[in-house]
Design a protein around this motif. Structure first.
Motif, PDB file in Angstrom:
ATOM      1  N   GLY A  97       7.868  -3.770  -7.669  1.00  0.00           N
ATOM      2  CA  GLY A  97       8.603  -2.950  -8.285  1.00  0.00           C
ATOM      3  C   GLY A  97       8.146  -1.588  -7.795  1.00  0.00           C
ATOM      4  O   GLY A  97       7.931  -1.210  -6.843  1.00  0.00           O
ATOM      5  N   THR A  98       8.048  -0.861  -8.883  1.00  0.00           N
ATOM      6  CA  THR A  98       7.515   0.435  -8.498  1.00  0.00           C
ATOM      7  C   THR A  98       5.963   0.398  -8.638  1.00  0.00           C
ATOM      8  O   THR A  98       5.169   1.490  -8.190  1.00  0.00           O
ATOM      9  CB  THR A  98       7.909   1.431  -9.662  1.00  0.00           C
ATOM     10  N   ARG A  99       5.314  -0.726  -8.783  1.00  0.00           N
ATOM     11  CA  ARG A  99       3.828  -0.599  -8.888  1.00  0.00           C
ATOM     12  C   ARG A  99       3.385  -0.826  -7.345  1.00  0.00           C
ATOM     13  O   ARG A  99       4.057  -1.936  -6.662  1.00  0.00           O
ATOM     14  CB  ARG A  99       3.400  -1.590  -9.864  1.00  0.00           C
ATOM     15  N   VAL A 100       2.364  -0.380  -6.805  1.00  0.00           N
ATOM     16  CA  VAL A 100       1.752  -0.850  -5.604  1.00  0.00           C
ATOM     17  C   VAL A 100       0.245  -0.896  -5.743  1.00  0.00           C
ATOM     18  O   VAL A 100      -0.470  -0.440  -6.580  1.00  0.00           O
ATOM     19  CB  VAL A 100       1.680   0.678  -4.663  1.00  0.00           C
ATOM     20  N   GLU A 101      -0.224  -1.978  -4.936  1.00  0.00           N
ATOM     21  CA  GLU A 101      -1.455  -2.591  -5.056  1.00  0.00           C
ATOM     22  C   GLU A 101      -1.988  -2.263  -3.784  1.00  0.00           C
ATOM     23  O   GLU A 101      -1.493  -2.813  -2.770  1.00  0.00           O
ATOM     24  CB  GLU A 101      -1.288  -4.149  -5.367  1.00  0.00           C
ATOM     25  N   TYR A 102      -3.228  -1.534  -3.448  1.00  0.00           N
ATOM     26  CA  TYR A 102      -3.806  -1.294  -2.558  1.00  0.00           C
ATOM     27  C   TYR A 102      -4.981  -2.136  -2.092  1.00  0.00           C
ATOM     28  O   TYR A 102      -5.239  -2.983  -3.041  1.00  0.00           O
ATOM     29  CB  TYR A 102      -4.246   0.057  -2.358  1.00  0.00           C
ATOM     30  N   PHE A 103      -5.255  -2.215  -0.722  1.00  0.00           N
ATOM     31  CA  PHE A 103      -6.273  -2.931  -0.356  1.00  0.00           C
ATOM     32  C   PHE A 103      -7.681  -2.906  -1.084  1.00  0.00           C
ATOM     33  O   PHE A 103      -8.413  -3.691  -1.275  1.00  0.00           O
ATOM     34  CB  PHE A 103      -6.584  -2.894   1.355  1.00  0.00           C
ATOM     35  N   ASP A 104      -7.825  -1.673  -1.472  1.00  0.00           N
ATOM     36  CA  ASP A 104      -9.249  -1.107  -2.050  1.00  0.00           C
ATOM     37  C   ASP A 104      -8.935   0.128  -3.030  1.00  0.00           C
ATOM     38  O   ASP A 104      -7.593   0.863  -2.384  1.00  0.00           O
ATOM     39  CB  ASP A 104     -10.220  -0.929  -1.170  1.00  0.00           C
ATOM     40  N   HIS A 105      -9.887   0.474  -3.571  1.00  0.00           N
ATOM     41  CA  HIS A 105      -9.601   1.785  -4.393  1.00  0.00           C
ATOM     42  C   HIS A 105      -9.898   2.878  -3.408  1.00  0.00           C
ATOM     43  O   HIS A 105      -9.270   4.052  -3.819  1.00  0.00           O
ATOM     44  CB  HIS A 105     -10.721   1.756  -5.448  1.00  0.00           C
TER      45      HIS A 105
END
Length: 349
Positions: free
Chosen positions: A235-243
């Motif tokens: 959705g509007t939430r994004v999960e990146y590979f790392d911080h």
């Protein structure tokens, strides 16, 4: 007339009895004596005079005994009086001696008090002088430590000092000043390690993360980099590979990358999503690719060996040798092996 002497004796006998009845035994004895003079054989006169003389003797003995007792009592009273006067004189002398001893004791106590006050004053004066000298010595040592810390930093950064952000310079200076002061104080190694690893973290954020973000903005490539660093979208939430990538997203209010996160990024520069970061490093620094792997290993060692023990209550086990080795590799360097900051600022375009 032949009867007259007997009648005359009888009169004296009666007079003797009358005198005896009123207690006048001397008069009674004289009357009985006169009666016997008139009639020596008068039995009543003999018997009365004998009794009268017994009474006189008894009275004289009683009187003598009473007088003796009185004399003895008087003598005893005189002795008591003399003893009392003697004791009273002794008491007066004892009182005078007591007053003298009290005065002497008061004088001795006063002298002792003044002596103690003098000793305390001298001790306080000596302590104040010692404190003043200690403060002066500490101030001189701190001034020397501050001057030495600035000299160490200036020598470590060299010409690259001009490119060092003011905030980073201040953090490094505080860490180095604390290290120099810890040489002559009982400051534990963990306290200095926290400051130095914090300075390393600030340096990595300033020189790599923040500078990389500015480089992306200058090229208009921030959005492209963030798209390439997305692991999953929900959705509007994004999960990146790392911080590391997430910290560059202005839509996410997060913290800067930690030491461990920066170390992992430096170890994975070959991954596709980090190619813009590798390009940034090549464009900003004239350093070979192996340097960044070496820097990542150093950062990981600093985190595991210094930062984590100090932050998680295991700082008592931290030894000064490890901190000195960290400071040497980060800042001062050694013959033939310049420090990481020296190489970073020296190779910075």
């Amino acid at each position: 007339e032949a009867q007259l002497p007997r009648w005359g004796a009888r009169v004296y006998v009666d007079r003797g009895h009358l005198a005896a009845e009123v207690g006048e035994f001397e008069a009674a004895d004289a009357a009985f004596a006169l009666a016997l003079a008139l009639d020596p054989d008068d039995p009543e006169a003999k018997r009365a005079r004998a009794l009268t003389q017994q009474r006189l003797a008894w009275r004289e003995s009683v009187t003598a005994s009473a007088e003796a007792k009185v004399e003895a009592a008087r003598a005893e009273a005189d002795a008591h009086a003399r003893n009392f006067r003697s004791r009273e004189s002794e008491l007066e002398q004892l009182k005078k001696e007591l007053e003298r001893l009290r005065a002497q004791t008061a004088s001795a106590e006063d002298k002792a008090r003044r002596a103690q006050e003098d000793v305390q004053a001298q001790a306080a004066k000596a302590l104040a002088e010692q404190d003043r000298r200690l403060r002066d010595e500490l101030v001189a040592r701190e001034a020397d430590a501050d001057q030495k810390a600035e000299g160490v930093l200036s020598a470590a950064l060299g010409d690259g000092k001009a490119h060092c952000p003011a905030s980073l310079w201040q953090v490094l200076l505080v860490a180095e000043k604390t290290y120099q002061r810890a040489i002559f104080t009982e400051l534990p190694a963990a306290a200095v390690a926290v400051l130095y690893t914090g300075a390393l973290e600030r340096a990595l954020v300033a020189l790599l993360v923040a500078d990389f973000g500015a480089w992306l903005d200058a090229k208009g490539a921030r959005a492209k980099f963030l798209d390439g660093a997305v692991r999953e979208r929900r959705g509007t939430r994004v999960e990146y590979f790392d911080h590391f990538a997430e910290a560059l997203d202005r839509q996410v209010a997060g913290r800067p990358p930690s030491l461990g996160e920066v170390a992992r990024v430096l170890a994975r520069l070959g991954e596709p999503y980090l190619s813009p970061f590798a390009d940034f490093l090549a464009a900003r620094y004239t350093l070979p690719r192996p340097f960044w792997s070496e820097l990542g290993e150093f950062v990981s060692w600093a985190k595991d060996g210094l930062r984590d023990p100090a932050a998680h209550g295991r700082g008592d086990d931290l030894e000064w040798d490890a901190l000195k080795r960290f400071r040497e590799r980060l800042l001062t360097g050694s013959p033939g092996a310049p420090s990481f900051l020296t190489r970073l600022f020296g190779a910075r375009r």
